[in-house]
Enzyme design. Structure first.
Site, mmCIF file in Angstrom:
data_model
loop_
_atom_site.group_PDB
_atom_site.id
_atom_site.type_symbol
_atom_site.label_atom_id
_atom_site.label_comp_id
_atom_site.label_asym_id
_atom_site.label_seq_id
_atom_site.Cartn_x
_atom_site.Cartn_y
_atom_site.Cartn_z
ATOM 1 N N THR A 1 3.109 -39.677 25.282
ATOM 2 C CA THR A 1 3.293 -38.224 25.309
ATOM 3 C C THR A 1 3.476 -37.848 26.777
ATOM 4 O O THR A 1 3.034 -38.583 27.663
ATOM 5 C CB THR A 1 2.055 -37.498 24.767
ATOM 6 O OG1 THR A 1 0.950 -37.838 25.618
ATOM 7 C CG2 THR A 1 1.719 -37.917 23.360
ATOM 8 N N GLU B 1 3.795 -37.977 18.429
ATOM 9 C CA GLU B 1 2.832 -38.534 17.469
ATOM 10 C C GLU B 1 3.369 -38.574 16.042
ATOM 11 O O GLU B 1 2.750 -39.149 15.155
ATOM 12 C CB GLU B 1 1.537 -37.702 17.487
ATOM 13 C CG GLU B 1 0.712 -37.851 18.757
ATOM 14 C CD GLU B 1 1.104 -36.871 19.853
ATOM 15 O OE1 GLU B 1 2.246 -36.368 19.829
ATOM 16 O OE2 GLU B 1 0.268 -36.606 20.741
ATOM 17 N N LYS C 1 -3.260 -14.026 24.587
ATOM 18 C CA LYS C 1 -4.299 -13.271 23.881
ATOM 19 C C LYS C 1 -4.542 -11.936 24.594
ATOM 20 O O LYS C 1 -5.152 -11.895 25.661
ATOM 21 C CB LYS C 1 -5.598 -14.079 23.822
ATOM 22 C CG LYS C 1 -6.565 -13.505 22.807
ATOM 23 C CD LYS C 1 -7.689 -14.474 22.491
ATOM 24 C CE LYS C 1 -8.393 -14.049 21.215
ATOM 25 N NZ LYS C 1 -9.491 -14.893 20.849
ATOM 26 N N TRP D 1 -3.338 -11.955 19.197
ATOM 27 C CA TRP D 1 -2.441 -12.999 19.676
ATOM 28 C C TRP D 1 -0.999 -12.502 19.751
ATOM 29 O O TRP D 1 -0.531 -11.818 18.857
ATOM 30 C CB TRP D 1 -2.476 -14.208 18.742
ATOM 31 C CG TRP D 1 -3.796 -14.912 18.725
ATOM 32 C CD1 TRP D 1 -4.706 -14.896 17.703
ATOM 33 C CD2 TRP D 1 -4.364 -15.718 19.758
ATOM 34 N NE1 TRP D 1 -5.806 -15.661 18.047
ATOM 35 C CE2 TRP D 1 -5.621 -16.175 19.304
ATOM 36 C CE3 TRP D 1 -3.928 -16.096 21.030
ATOM 37 C CZ2 TRP D 1 -6.440 -16.983 20.066
ATOM 38 C CZ3 TRP D 1 -4.748 -16.918 21.792
ATOM 39 C CH2 TRP D 1 -5.994 -17.348 21.310
HETATM 40 P P1 ADP Z 1 5.257 -33.018 24.632
HETATM 41 O O1 ADP Z 1 3.914 -32.813 24.037
HETATM 42 O O2 ADP Z 1 5.329 -33.938 25.726
HETATM 43 O O3 ADP Z 1 6.076 -31.764 24.824
HETATM 44 P P2 ADP Z 1 6.696 -33.784 22.340
HETATM 45 O O4 ADP Z 1 8.108 -34.011 22.659
HETATM 46 O O5 ADP Z 1 5.988 -34.685 21.454
HETATM 47 O O6 ADP Z 1 6.009 -33.905 23.635
HETATM 48 O O7 ADP Z 1 6.526 -32.272 21.947
HETATM 49 C C1 ADP Z 1 5.996 -31.821 20.763
HETATM 50 C C2 ADP Z 1 5.847 -30.341 20.752
HETATM 51 O O8 ADP Z 1 7.077 -29.694 21.027
HETATM 52 C C3 ADP Z 1 5.441 -29.806 19.409
HETATM 53 O O9 ADP Z 1 4.067 -29.938 19.217
HETATM 54 C C4 ADP Z 1 5.891 -28.364 19.492
HETATM 55 O O10 ADP Z 1 4.954 -27.560 20.167
HETATM 56 C C5 ADP Z 1 7.122 -28.451 20.336
HETATM 57 N N1 ADP Z 1 8.299 -28.417 19.473
HETATM 58 C C6 ADP Z 1 8.998 -29.448 18.987
HETATM 59 N N2 ADP Z 1 10.018 -29.024 18.233
HETATM 60 C C7 ADP Z 1 9.977 -27.675 18.215
HETATM 61 C C8 ADP Z 1 10.752 -26.640 17.595
HETATM 62 N N3 ADP Z 1 11.815 -26.893 16.847
HETATM 63 N N4 ADP Z 1 10.371 -25.357 17.806
HETATM 64 C C9 ADP Z 1 9.310 -25.072 18.566
HETATM 65 N N5 ADP Z 1 8.552 -25.988 19.183
HETATM 66 C C10 ADP Z 1 8.873 -27.272 19.012
#
Ligand code: ADP
Length: 545
Positions: free
Chosen positions: A185, A330, A440, A445
């Protein structure tokens, strides 16, 4: 009584075997690090992959050893990927945009024995090399190169290494639960953590990803994964491509709009995938060169929310269907994809667009739910209204982080994503925000994503982030950090006024701050943590003035 059917382990090598056997002459087009184009096909990808598997064997690699890559999307990276996982080793894809300290951390944490790298990343390799003593071999993904040889003693060159090897290699058979690849990550909070995928999880996700209500991929597609192979395995696309036997166009280092427009038009790309910031660049470039992107029928947007204005532009100007998708490292990453159902057929185009802006619904193989922490993790109704913590479980969802003993799951076996969402009766997920990005204000929110979508819908705004600024009375209030579109003369008052008929008055941001650039994470998302550090006190400052 047991069924009387054959058992075959679901192995990544079987994807490549299939592509080489039944799609042998289907082209793979690859932009090299030096800007030249290589045209190859699944047969040659498979042969070189076998040569490299022999080379890894000759280097003494043992099942389960980690082999890292720091590379662009190109054919050598693809060949080595299949060689590593296919021969029973673990392919650890590294994001070169991480800070050098994070790179050192993950290389040591993964205990990589070999690092493959593109020449672009030579300075990075030189910087980290003294700090990663367990790495035994560095292999540059190119032909012999004097600059690289001078900089890294004992470096090997991919083309030289595979030229010495035979293309005869039997892919080994092993348990389908064997680890295949490792992806960290990006660690916006704390040290990065590794998600360790298995052959089984990868193959099952590939089936799900290819389906009509997912990416709808076939042997007739020409696919451009702009999303890097180090960003959750390019969202699984190199595996799905082999499964369906489609053409891959691999963009190498040129991720700017002009390079991508040229690739799409020259190689008649039918589907491309990337994060919103990539598409922003592409739309500007396509307009500048007056291309209507005639072959591009679908684009997949994920990683961050797709701004409504962007989806509309793709629909109205480019006749391109946007598939909005959600996932994370994940979740391998396919958690949900947005395709309509038959009951939506009668809706107007704008009503359909409204539905397609949500993050979509889970494909078979994963399940999602929302829970409310304050109510003791109780599952909440899927009414499209009630929001809560988005949790997921399924065949390609993490169980425990690499190297950690403890489970990554809730007591009842779900993975909590850290996202806040609603789910409706059809399973459509509407992501409100990441829990840590929510604003917040006075106990209520406000979704930063919603504010950003509105701001980015203004034609005079190129990019906008909504963050929480500290406020004496309300704890936090939203402010917008924005980049103006080219030649735009928009003022703060004009942008704030734009919000007035779109959201409740108390949600309208307090300030707009115009900047020339917004910092991005290694995977192209806006780095709101840094923006909060930089601008989080502006409301306090203006009070004291
Ligand atoms: P990082 O945690 O490094 O950003 P990831 O690429 O695993 O790595 O990111 C996952 C996160 O990205 C998700 O938990 C979400 O918050 C955000 N995310 C992924 N796809 C979308 C989407 N289509 N719309 C909004 N948020 C998104």
């Amino acid at each position: 009584m047991q069924g009387r059917m054959m058992f075959q382990s679901l192995l990544i090598s079987s994807l490549l075997k299939h592509a080489a056997r039944y799609h042998s002459d289907t082209e793979i087009i690859s932009k090299n690090t030096d800007g030249t184009i290589t045209k190859t096909d699944w047969t040659h990808i498979s042969e070189n992959s076998k040569r490299f598997a022999n080379a890894l064997n000759a280097l003494g690699m043992q099942q389960g050893d980690r082999v890292a890559t720091i590379a662009w999307n190109n054919h050598r990276h693809l060949e080595s990927w299949y060689a590593i996982s296919g021969s029973g080793l673990v392919c650890h894809t590294i994001n070169p945009r991480l800070f050098p300290e994070q790179l050192v951390f993950i290389i040591n944490d993964a205990n990589d024995r070999v690092i493959l790298f593109d020449k672009t990343f030579l300075p990075l390799i030189k910087a980290v090399k003294p700090h990663v003593p367990n790495v035994e071999h560095f292999i540059c993904l190119s032909a012999f190169d004097q600059d690289v040889a001078d900089a890294i003693p004992d470096v090997k060159f991919y083309d030289v290494v595979i030229a010495e090897q035979s293309a005869e290699y039997e892919w080994p058979e092993f348990d389908e639960n064997t680890a295949s690849s490792l992806c960290y990550t990006s660690g916006t909070t704390g040290n990065p953590k590794g998600a360790l995928y298995s052959h089984r999880s990868t193959v099952l996700q590939s089936y799900a990803g290819a389906m009509p209500d997912s990416l709808n991929l076939s042997a007739r597609d020409i696919m451009l994964p702009v999303v890097p192979m180090f960003h959750v395995n390019a969202w699984g696309t190199p595996y799905i491509a082999a499964m369906v036997g489609c053409t891959l166009v691999l963009p190498g280092p040129g991720l700017d709009g002009a390079s991508l427009t040229a690739l799409i038009d020259e190689y008649k790309v039918t589907i491309a995938l990337g994060v919103p910031t990539i598409w922003q660049g592409l739309l500007l470039a396509a307009k500048a060169v007056n291309s209507s992107l005639p072959t591009l029928k679908r684009n997949v947007i994920g990683g961050s929310a797709c701004p409504p204005a962007m989806m509309k532009t793709f629909r109205d100007v480019y006749d391109c269907e946007t598939i909005h998708a959600w996932g994370m490292t994940e979740t391998s990453p396919l958690g949900s994809l947005n395709q309509l159902k038959s009951k939506h057929n009668a809706l107007s185009d704008d009503e359909k667009l409204q539905i397609r802006l949500s993050q979509g619904r889970p494909p078979f193989g994963v399940e999602v739910r929302i829970t409310e922490q304050e109510k003791g993790m109780v599952e909440q109704p899927n009414d499209g209204n009630t929001s809560g913590n988005l949790q997921i479980r399924g065949h390609w969802i993490i169980n425990a982080y690499y190297g950690k003993n403890e489970s990554a799951l809730t007591e009842d076996g779900w993975f909590d994503t850290g996202d806040i969402a609603t789910i409706d009766a059809d399973g459509f997920i509407n992501l409100q925000d990441r829990a840590k990005d929510l604003i917040k204000s006075g106990g209520e929110w406000i979704s930063s994503v919603e504010l950003e979508n509105i701001a980015m819908g203004h034609p005079k705004i190129a990019m906008a982030a909504a963050i929480a600024a500290i406020h004496r009375k309300w704890d936090e209030r939203p402010i917008i950090i924005a980049i103006k579109a080219q030649d735009s003369d928009i003022t703060e008052a004009e942008l704030l006024d734009y919000f007035s008929d779109k959201i409740a008055k108390w949600q309208i941001p307090d300030r707009v701050i115009f900047v020339d650039s917004i910092p991005l994470t290694g995977t192209g998302k806006m780095l709101k943590k840094d923006l909060r550090e930089q601008f989080g006190s502006v409301l306090l400052e203006s009070e004291t003035n």
